[in-house]
Write a protein that holds these residues in place. Structure first.
Motif, PDB file in Angstrom:
ATOM      1  N   GLN A 101       0.838  -1.187   0.000  1.00 46.84           N
ATOM      2  CA  GLN A 101       0.000   0.000   0.000  1.00 46.84           C
ATOM      3  C   GLN A 101       0.879   1.244   0.000  1.00 46.84           C
ATOM      4  OE1 GLN A 101      -3.306  -0.123   2.762  1.00 46.84           O
ATOM      5  NE2 GLN A 101      -3.851  -2.174   2.099  1.00 46.84           N
ATOM      6  N   CYS A 102       1.334   1.691   1.155  1.00 50.21           N
ATOM      7  CA  CYS A 102       2.055   2.969   1.186  1.00 50.21           C
ATOM      8  C   CYS A 102       3.464   2.870   0.615  1.00 50.21           C
ATOM      9  CB  CYS A 102       2.084   3.539   2.597  1.00 50.21           C
ATOM     10  SG  CYS A 102       3.332   2.808   3.686  1.00 50.21           S
ATOM     11  N   CYS A 139      -0.057  -1.105   7.030  1.00 52.25           N
ATOM     12  CA  CYS A 139      -1.135  -0.872   6.065  1.00 52.25           C
ATOM     13  C   CYS A 139      -1.861  -2.128   5.620  1.00 52.25           C
ATOM     14  CB  CYS A 139      -0.580  -0.185   4.810  1.00 52.25           C
ATOM     15  SG  CYS A 139       0.128   1.435   5.084  1.00 52.25           S
ATOM     16  N   THR A 140      -1.121  -3.152   5.218  1.00 49.06           N
ATOM     17  CA  THR A 140      -1.744  -4.270   4.503  1.00 49.06           C
ATOM     18  C   THR A 140      -2.248  -5.379   5.396  1.00 49.06           C
ATOM     19  OG1 THR A 140       0.308  -5.513   4.253  1.00 49.06           O
ATOM     20  CG2 THR A 140      -0.244  -3.950   2.506  1.00 49.06           C
TER      21      THR A 140
END
Length: 160
Positions: A101-102, A139-140
């Motif tokens: 993600q980030c 994030c994930t």
């Protein structure tokens, strides 16, 4: 401030640079060699965002002095893609499984996963989770990451 001359190999390319004797390998990779993949997350070796390989061994580059790379082989996420830009199976599977993600942790996780598959081309889910435990992701979650590594490992075994 004591400056040191370092000759090393990064992703197969021989390089040389000057660095302060207290400079980390992470800082040298980013600031002196333009290898921006490894990130500083914690600076204390706890998050894995700066993971690289040193002579094939997975290390946190924030804990290694740049001078320690003298005469050694350094592997970063930038060295994973093949010549011509073909993505490594792990990179492709991370995209296919939306395992990123980030992007802060992703390079370190990719390097760690590659190091795992070089040692163990057929890891179990438990082995992958254990191996990647030093790489933190906010994030994930980890399920997509683990699935991507399992899928890449299977593909790599088929291609071998």
């Amino acid at each position: 401030m004591s400056m040191m001359h370092v000759n090393t190999t990064v992703n197969g390319d021989e390089v040389e640079f000057l660095c302060d004797s207290r400079e980390t390998l992470l800082d040298a990779l980013r600031d002196r060699l333009g290898q921006m993949g490894a990130k500083e997350g914690c600076g204390t070796g706890d998050c894995g965002a700066c993971s690289v390989t040193l002579d094939g061994r997975l290390v946190c580059s924030c804990l290694v002095l740049a001078a320690e790379a003298e005469g050694r082989q350094v592997g970063t996420v930038e060295g994973m893609a093949e010549d011509g830009g073909t993505l490594h199976p792990l990179q492709r599977k991370f995209i296919e499984h939306a395992a990123l993600q980030c992007g802060i942790c992703t390079p370190g996780i990719l390097v760690a996963a590659k190091a795992l598959l070089e040692q163990n081309p057929d890891p179990s889910e438990t082995e992958i989770r254990y191996w990647l435990a030093g790489n933190l992701c906010r994030c994930t979650g980890y399920d997509k990451i683990v699935r991507a590594v399992l899928d890449a490992a299977a593909e790599m075994r088929e291609d071998a």
